[in-house]
Write an enzyme that holds these catalytic residues in place. Sequence first.
Site, PDB file in Angstrom:
ATOM      1  N   ASN A  87      -6.796   6.492   4.019  1.00  0.00           N
ATOM      2  CA  ASN A  87      -8.120   7.009   3.916  1.00  0.00           C
ATOM      3  C   ASN A  87      -8.701   8.319   4.042  1.00  0.00           C
ATOM      4  O   ASN A  87      -9.841   8.625   3.880  1.00  0.00           O
ATOM      5  CB  ASN A  87      -9.042   6.081   4.583  1.00  0.00           C
ATOM      6  CG  ASN A  87      -8.963   6.257   6.425  1.00  0.00           C
ATOM      7  OD1 ASN A  87      -8.007   6.821   6.510  1.00  0.00           O
ATOM      8  ND2 ASN A  87      -9.650   5.552   6.792  1.00  0.00           N
ATOM      9  N   ASN A 100      -9.229   3.542  -1.219  1.00  0.00           N
ATOM     10  CA  ASN A 100      -9.629   4.647  -0.225  1.00  0.00           C
ATOM     11  C   ASN A 100      -8.837   5.881  -0.345  1.00  0.00           C
ATOM     12  O   ASN A 100      -9.451   6.834   0.059  1.00  0.00           O
ATOM     13  CB  ASN A 100      -9.460   3.916   1.198  1.00  0.00           C
ATOM     14  CG  ASN A 100     -10.293   2.947   1.531  1.00  0.00           C
ATOM     15  OD1 ASN A 100     -11.424   2.876   1.104  1.00  0.00           O
ATOM     16  ND2 ASN A 100     -10.105   2.065   2.388  1.00  0.00           N
ATOM     17  N   ASP A 125      -0.845   2.351  -5.443  1.00  0.00           N
ATOM     18  CA  ASP A 125      -1.194   0.772  -5.641  1.00  0.00           C
ATOM     19  C   ASP A 125      -2.243   0.479  -6.456  1.00  0.00           C
ATOM     20  O   ASP A 125      -3.371   1.108  -5.966  1.00  0.00           O
ATOM     21  CB  ASP A 125      -0.728   0.032  -4.351  1.00  0.00           C
ATOM     22  CG  ASP A 125      -1.972   0.427  -3.512  1.00  0.00           C
ATOM     23  OD1 ASP A 125      -1.699   1.563  -2.844  1.00  0.00           O
ATOM     24  OD2 ASP A 125      -2.720  -0.421  -2.904  1.00  0.00           O
ATOM     25  N   HIS A 140       0.910  -1.204  -0.180  1.00  0.00           N
ATOM     26  CA  HIS A 140       0.075  -0.140  -0.058  1.00  0.00           C
ATOM     27  C   HIS A 140       1.015   1.403   0.001  1.00  0.00           C
ATOM     28  O   HIS A 140       0.464   2.256  -0.200  1.00  0.00           O
ATOM     29  CB  HIS A 140      -0.875  -0.021   1.259  1.00  0.00           C
ATOM     30  CG  HIS A 140      -2.386   0.293   0.960  1.00  0.00           C
ATOM     31  ND1 HIS A 140      -2.869   0.533  -0.272  1.00  0.00           N
ATOM     32  CD2 HIS A 140      -3.364   0.801   1.796  1.00  0.00           C
ATOM     33  CE1 HIS A 140      -4.199   1.099  -0.162  1.00  0.00           C
ATOM     34  NE2 HIS A 140      -4.514   1.190   1.102  1.00  0.00           N
TER      35      HIS A 140
END
Length: 211
Positions: free
Chosen positions: A92, A138, A117, A39
């Site tokens: 997020n 997100n 990603d 991530h």
Amino acid sequence: MADGHEGHEGDRDVTTDAGAPWLVAGLGNPGPEYASNRHNVGFMVADLLAERIGARFKRHGKTQAQVVEGRIGPPGPANRRVILAKPMSFMNVSGGPVTALRDFYKVPVGNVVAVHDELDIDYGALRLKLGGGDNGHNGLKSITKALGPDYHRVRFGIGRPPGRMPVADFVLRDFSSAERKELDYFVDRAADAVEALVIEGLERTQSTYNS
């Protein structure tokens, strides 16, 4: 070229003031426990771009971001002012720091680039596009809520999780030992693609790097 299921959405180019700065936001989560996660590949690309500029990230005021200011491209008309950013909020809520930096540096939305990603692309492959949906990411969801969808994305493929592994577990795990053998090469190529996007524009960069 853009993914076929998205029509021409990812192929359109945006003409903005040639003198306007670019904001390149590498997306990730702050903290050493996340540093090598899939991530966080956006952070990895941003770190390499900062290294190429020859500067270190520094915290930017109250924007919950680390930034590097510099220039990309050869001397002359193709040279571009660039702000590299790593939001220090969690993934997020990336939209807050990105919007604050966009406002502070007066960056047109069409000059904002998110490096992130992407599950639906094979590991190491790149796709560049302008606009579109968030595909469940997100970080993009937060940025789109704040800015609207018309910013550039450099999508770094990480592939899908194996078996029945939950997506959240997969993206918050480090790259595998096999993946790490090629990771530096792929991050380097993604940094090249960001530079090309800023200097040459979307369509030429897509024709070179979209795979």
